[in-house]
Structures are given as structure tokens and as C-alpha cells.
Design an enzyme around this catalytic site. Structure first.
Site: not given
Ligand code: ATR
Length: 293
Positions: A23, A74, A95, A111, A135, A139
């Protein structure tokens, strides 16, 4: 809250995550403290998910005034807080935790504000622009409200699992129109309406150096590509966007500094200057990671 002056012990803050060893937050907050002549200590805490609540309570019991919270805590931090700011409630994630005057724990999410400050610093226009977010996880949830408030022409969320993009469409629909689709639908969107002016990568795939299944045709001429994540040298997404011919790219280091400045302001009531810290971090981050060579 600023308790400085009550005694000579510096107020204590820190960042909690898992992992947390790399970090940059301790560096950033030490620079902020020096620039604003605030006496405080800020350190890293690696806390596994199952111990989050107990260890956080222990930190605050020993006098910590606030902490930054990062992956994967978070949502847990949002549950731990006694009170949430509106933006933290919207994001469903916290955060920044701050001990208030009455001893209660305030949960905030800086954020989105950090992203907006970074985009402003970089001179990126959002009004009337076509925005694409890749995504639909935590985030994305953290940045949607201020992006919609910036009045883009359109805002599309593409995700592997359509249902998660639809969830966000429903949760933020009162703030503006949100289009939800899977990556495979993007070529059809582009064919109908042209490319996207601002493309924001917000998946966690980048942490393993992976990318969602996207094609270079998503970009409009003069598009701007932004990765919420950061990595030494370029992130996988920034690397890919450059190779796709995008001239304006940035990764989330600036956002990291700006969200930290918002947290510092919440804790200390003083707004730290960010330009020097941004430059320093960008310089030390410029070394390419081995997998990008
Ligand atoms: P966080 O809260 O840390 O963002 P999360 O809520 O699990 O974690 O979200 C992760 C995001 O990354 C999601 O949009 C996930 O897509 P899915 O909802 O379809 O799972 C995306 N993601 C993670 N790994 C991925 C990969 N290899 N390819 C494409 N999208 C991915």
C-alpha cells in the site's frame, strides 16, 4: 476530527487490508501530514476478513482516530460503522472510518470524489460524453453517483454477468439513465451509436493481469481510457488501450492520492495539497512490471 493539542501524543491512523504490504497510503499520508504541519502516525495493518471487526474495535479502543479501508474489507467496514455518509450508503462500501467527537464511528466513501478530482486534474470532460464502465462490482458502485451527476450523454456498464450490471442499473437509476450489457453486446452498441469517449476499467481481473473480453472498436476517436487500479509501469488495461491506439490513458494512482486527500480532510479538517505527492508517486511507479516487458 483534530484532537491535536490535547496532549503531545500524535493521533494515530492507518490503512487496513489483506494483503496490504504494498500500500502507498502510509507514504501519501506522511507527505500530507508534513505539508500541513499535522502531527500524526499512519501505518499498515494486514487483517484477514474473519478478524476484521474484532481487530478494528481493538485499534479504536487503543486510541486510533481513523483508518482507511481497502480490499477486501470495504463492505465489512460499512457494517461496522455507526453512521454512514450518504455517499457511503449509496456505494454500500466504506473506505474511510473516522471516530467522531461523541465516540461514534463514521463511515465514508471518498473513492468517487477521488476519481472526480483526478479526472478534473487530468482535464477529462464528462458532460455530454459517452461513458463505458467495464465491471459491475464494488469499485463501480463507488463511482457511479458522481459520474451520473456529471451529466454524461450516456453511461453503459458492461459486465460478464449481466445480472450484476442490471442490479446497478436499478440501484442508481434515480440518478440518471444507465445502460447494462455483457461485453459481447458492446460491438452492437458501437455499431448503433459509435464508440465511447471515456472508458473506465473497474473489474478485479487486472489484479491477476487479466482483461475482460473487449475489442478495440469500443473507443471513439480521441477516447480517454482510465484504469481504477494501478500497477508498476502500466496496468494490463492501460497497456492494452495504448496498444489499441488510445492516446490519452491513465491509471488509478492519481485517484489513490485524491481519495486519500478527502480522507485526510475528513479526519483533520485540513485539505492537503496533492500535486507534489502525485508527481513523486508517478515517478517511482514508472518502472515497468516484469510481466509487461
Ligand atoms: P469488488 O467488490 O472488489 O470490485 P466484486 O464485487 O467481486 O469485487 O467485483 C469484481 C468485478 O470484476 C466484477 O465486475 C467481476 O465480473 P462478474 O460480476 O461478471 O464476476 C469482474 N471480474 C473479475 N474477474 C474477472 C475476469 N477475469 N474477467 C472479467 N471480469 C472479471
Amino acid at each position: 476530527m483534530n484532537t491535536q493539542g490535547k496532549d503531545s501524543t500524535p493521533d494515530r491512523y492507518g490503512v487496513v487490508g489483506h494483503p496490504i504490504a504494498h500500500s502507498r497510503s502510509p507514504f501519501i499520508h506522511a507527505r500530507f501530514a508534513a505539508a500541513t504541519a499535522q502531527s500524526l502516525l499512519y501505518d499498515r495493518h494486514d487483517i484477514p476478513p474473519e478478524e476484521f471487526a474484532t481487530q478494528l474495535r481493538a485499534l479504536f479502543a487503543t486510541g486510533f482516530r481513523g483508518v482507511n479501508v481497502t480490499v477486501p474489507h470495504k463492505e465489512s467496514a460499512a457494517r461496522l460503522a455507526d453512521v454512514l455518509t450518504d455517499r457511503a450508503r449509496r456505494a454500500g462500501a466504506v473506505n474511510t472510518l473516522a471516530v467522531q467527537d461523541d465516540g461514534s464511528l463514521l463511515g465514508d466513501n471518498t473513492d468517487g470524489a477521488g476519481l472526480m478530482a483526478d479526472l478534473a486534474y487530468l482535464g477529462v470532460e464528462l458532460r455530454d460524453r459517452r461513458i463505458l464502465i467495464l465491471g459491475a462490482g464494488g469499485a463501480t458502485r463507488g463511482i457511479l453517483a458522481p459520474l451520473l451527476a456529471a451529466a454524461p450523454a450516456t453511461l453503459t456498464i458492461a459486465n460478464r454477468r449481466l445480472e450484476r450490471a442490471r442490479e446497478l442499473q436499478r440501484a442508481f437509476g434515480d440518478l440518471g439513465a444507465v445502460d447494462a450489457c455483457i461485453y459481447e453486446d458492446l460491438p452492437q452498441r458501437v455499431a448503433a451509436h459509435g464508440g465511447f469517449d471515456v472508458v473506465i476499467h473497474a473489474t478485479s481481473a487486472g489484479m491477476e493481469g487479466k482483461l475482460p473480453a473487449i475489442e478495440r472498436t469500443i473507443f471513439a476517436p480521441d477516447a480517454f481510457a482510465y484504469d481504477l487500479g494501478y500497477a508498476p509501469g502500466d496496468t494490463a488495461f492501460v497497456h492494452w488501450a495504448r496498444a489499441a491506439g488510445v492516446g490519452r490513458v491513465a491509471q488509478g494512482l492519481g485517484m489513490l492520492v485524491e481519495q486519500a486527500a478527502e480522507a485526510f480532510f475528513l479526519w483533520r479538517g485540513v485539505r492537503p495539497p496533492t500535486a507534489d505527492v502525485r508527481r513523486e508517486l508517478e515517478l517511482t511507479n514508472a518502472t515497468p512490471a516484469p510481466h509487461h516487458r
